[in-house]
Design a protein around this motif. Structure first.
Motif, PDB file in Angstrom:
ATOM      1  N   ALA A 147       0.831  -1.206   0.000  1.00  0.00           N
ATOM      2  CA  ALA A 147       0.000   0.000   0.000  1.00  0.00           C
ATOM      3  C   ALA A 147       0.868   1.260   0.000  1.00  0.00           C
ATOM      4  O   ALA A 147       0.547   2.236  -0.673  1.00  0.00           O
ATOM      5  N   CYS A 148       1.958   1.231   0.760  1.00  0.00           N
ATOM      6  CA  CYS A 148       2.844   2.400   0.831  1.00  0.00           C
ATOM      7  C   CYS A 148       3.594   2.616  -0.476  1.00  0.00           C
ATOM      8  O   CYS A 148       3.803   3.759  -0.903  1.00  0.00           O
ATOM      9  N   VAL A 149       3.995   1.515  -1.107  1.00  0.00           N
ATOM     10  CA  VAL A 149       4.820   1.618  -2.322  1.00  0.00           C
ATOM     11  C   VAL A 149       3.966   1.869  -3.555  1.00  0.00           C
ATOM     12  O   VAL A 149       4.232   2.767  -4.356  1.00  0.00           O
ATOM     13  N   PHE A 150       2.890   1.089  -3.726  1.00  0.00           N
ATOM     14  CA  PHE A 150       2.107   1.166  -4.956  1.00  0.00           C
ATOM     15  C   PHE A 150       0.913   2.112  -4.855  1.00  0.00           C
ATOM     16  O   PHE A 150       0.297   2.441  -5.873  1.00  0.00           O
ATOM     17  N   CYS A 151       0.568   2.544  -3.645  1.00  0.00           N
ATOM     18  CA  CYS A 151      -0.452   3.586  -3.442  1.00  0.00           C
ATOM     19  C   CYS A 151      -1.798   3.231  -4.057  1.00  0.00           C
ATOM     20  O   CYS A 151      -2.549   4.116  -4.468  1.00  0.00           O
ATOM     21  N   ASN A 152      -2.098   1.940  -4.121  1.00  0.00           N
ATOM     22  CA  ASN A 152      -3.302   1.520  -4.841  1.00  0.00           C
ATOM     23  C   ASN A 152      -3.783   0.191  -4.287  1.00  0.00           C
ATOM     24  O   ASN A 152      -3.000  -0.756  -4.181  1.00  0.00           O
ATOM     25  N   GLN A 153      -5.074   0.115  -3.955  1.00  0.00           N
ATOM     26  CA  GLN A 153      -5.636  -1.114  -3.387  1.00  0.00           C
ATOM     27  C   GLN A 153      -5.600  -2.262  -4.391  1.00  0.00           C
ATOM     28  O   GLN A 153      -5.275  -3.403  -4.034  1.00  0.00           O
TER      29      GLN A 153
END
Length: 444
Positions: free
Chosen positions: A347-353
């Protein structure tokens, strides 16, 4: 080293796009090209790489269809008066001394019925926050309560695209997953009700200005028939019908209600089903407009590009070193704690669920047996980790978009109780099961 450089390039593009407000599609294209180039450098042919991307995208076809159907549904529910009915009567029935609790429950019911946190945040969430600001209730606490309600639905609704994606990724039956997810959500839901009831008693509103709600009565014919799409969705889904058929039937019923009950011309109804709903009353435009197939196109593109990257990872085994490290981590701390840590990182790296779900399945799936129960365990661990944890990372779009729609900021996150109670309660349940199994083994 080369893999780290590809990830660094992908992350740099993502940070740039996030800071400039540019669509997430661009960094995903950059990532797909970078990982594809790395696959070519490692000896795979261009045709083989294209086949990997194609297989990854093809595997997500069911979810793509469901997302497009959801786009139709979110527009038609606006057009036929379903959302307006829930908003108009639901807000009027809220007891003043239980406003925060009612805001949580109302947003949870709507999100469960509609299956989209973004769609409900943009409709009932905006209405609730408007009343919050007019009545003196803490916007920070109310924002957290509404965010909790949004993710109760986004996690477990039969109409939720995330639930369909998880079922597709884990090879489980979506119609059965909802019952399993509901069972694991009962304790967090009960705790949230108690917490928000206490917070409501401490944050009582004054008089509620309902003038804005009266505009719904002027825009729509608010008949009990407006409840039919919601009831039909829940009954058919719990009866075990496949979600795409549930959606198709619901779309047909909602379209009939739009034409017959609301008196909309069929050309306008079909146009807004594709392009998004726009109310005739300009005062309701910011609150009710949206939905439609067009609203889902960016999400579909993100899903397809993410699936394409996943296809490259799976076909080339690029992430084998990461998977090996996670196997060792599972052996030390257990599968679910490792899944939680992986979820936070994704979540922190890809910023997408969506990407987080795919990557967690990709990196952690090898730690679960290739059996029906193993797939169910993987599904529940993903649903009880990355799906809600993504909503707690401020720069993840699963968090920033709903908070932005609600006009709130990160101060509301500590009050989004459901999002962190889900992984916490599930971890405690798994530990209790393990102790029980251990005791039974010693007894025999």
């Amino acid at each position: 080293m080369e893999l780290l450089l590809c990830f660094a390039l992908f992350l740099a593009a993502m940070v740039l796009c996030l800071s400039c407000g540019i669509t997430m599609i661009l960094p995903l294209i950059v990532g797909l090209l970078a990982f594809g180039a790395l696959a070519l450098r490692r000896g795979f042919s261009l045709r083989a790489v294209c086949n990997m991307v194609g297989r990854g995208m093809w595997a997500s076809r069911v979810v793509v269809i469901i997302m497009l159907l959801i786009g139709c549904l979110t527009s038609l529910w606006r057009q036929c008066g379903t959302i307006a009915f829930f908003t108009y009567y639901g807000v009027r029935l809220i007891p003043p001394q239980l406003f925060i609790l009612a805001a949580f429950l109302l947003s949870a019911v709507m999100a469960y019925a509609l299956g989209t946190s973004f769609g409900v945040a943009a409709t009932i969430g905006v209405i609730l926050m408007t009343i919050v600001r007019a009545s003196g209730v803490s916007t920070v606490i109310a924002g957290g309560a509404i965010l909790s309600g949004l993710y109760f639905g986004d996690r477990g609704s039969p109409a939720a695209s995330s639930a369909s994606l998880v079922a597709n990724e884990t090879g489980t039956d979506a119609s059965q997953n909802f019952k399993r997810m509901m069972k694991s959500a009962l304790l967090p839901l009960g705790l949230c009700i108690v917490i928000y009831a206490v917070l409501s008693a401490w944050n009582r509103p004054g008089t509620v200005d309902s003038a804005l709600l009266e505009r719904f009565a002027g825009e729509f014919r608010l008949s009990p028939w407006c409840l039919l799409p919601t009831c039909l969705l829940l009954v058919l889904a719990f009866a075990g019908m496949k979600i795409k058929y549930v959606m198709a039937i619901n779309i047909a019923v909602s379209l009939v209600l739009t034409l017959v009950l609301q008196g909309s011309p069929i050309v306008d109804a079909l146009r807004m089903t594709l392009m998004g709903y726009a109310p005739a009353d300009p005062e309701l435009t910011a609150i009710l407009s949206g939905g439609g197939v067009r609203s889902m196109l960016e999400i579909v593109c993100i899903l397809l590009l993410s699936s394409g990257c996943s296809g490259i990872f799976e076909g080339t085994r690029m992430l084998s070193s990461v998977e090996g490290a996670l196997k060792r981590l599972c052996a030390r701390i257990g599968r679910f704690p490792a899944m939680v840590l992986t979820s936070i990182a994704m979540a922190c790296v890809f910023c997408n669920q969506t990407i987080g779900i795919i990557m967690c399945r990709q990196c952690m799936g090898g730690n679960y047996p290739d059996s029906e129960q193993g797939r169910i365990d993987l599904m529940l661990d993903i649903e009880n980790s990355v799906v809600t944890i993504s909503g707690l990372v401020p720069w993840c779009i699963a968090c920033s978009v709903p908070l932005g729609m609600l006009g709130c900021d990160v101060r509301s996150l500590p009050f989004a109780c459901f999002l962190y109670l889900i992984p916490l309660c599930w971890h405690l349940q798994l530990r209790r099961r393990a102790r029980r199994a251990h005791a039974q083994a010693h007894a025999h």
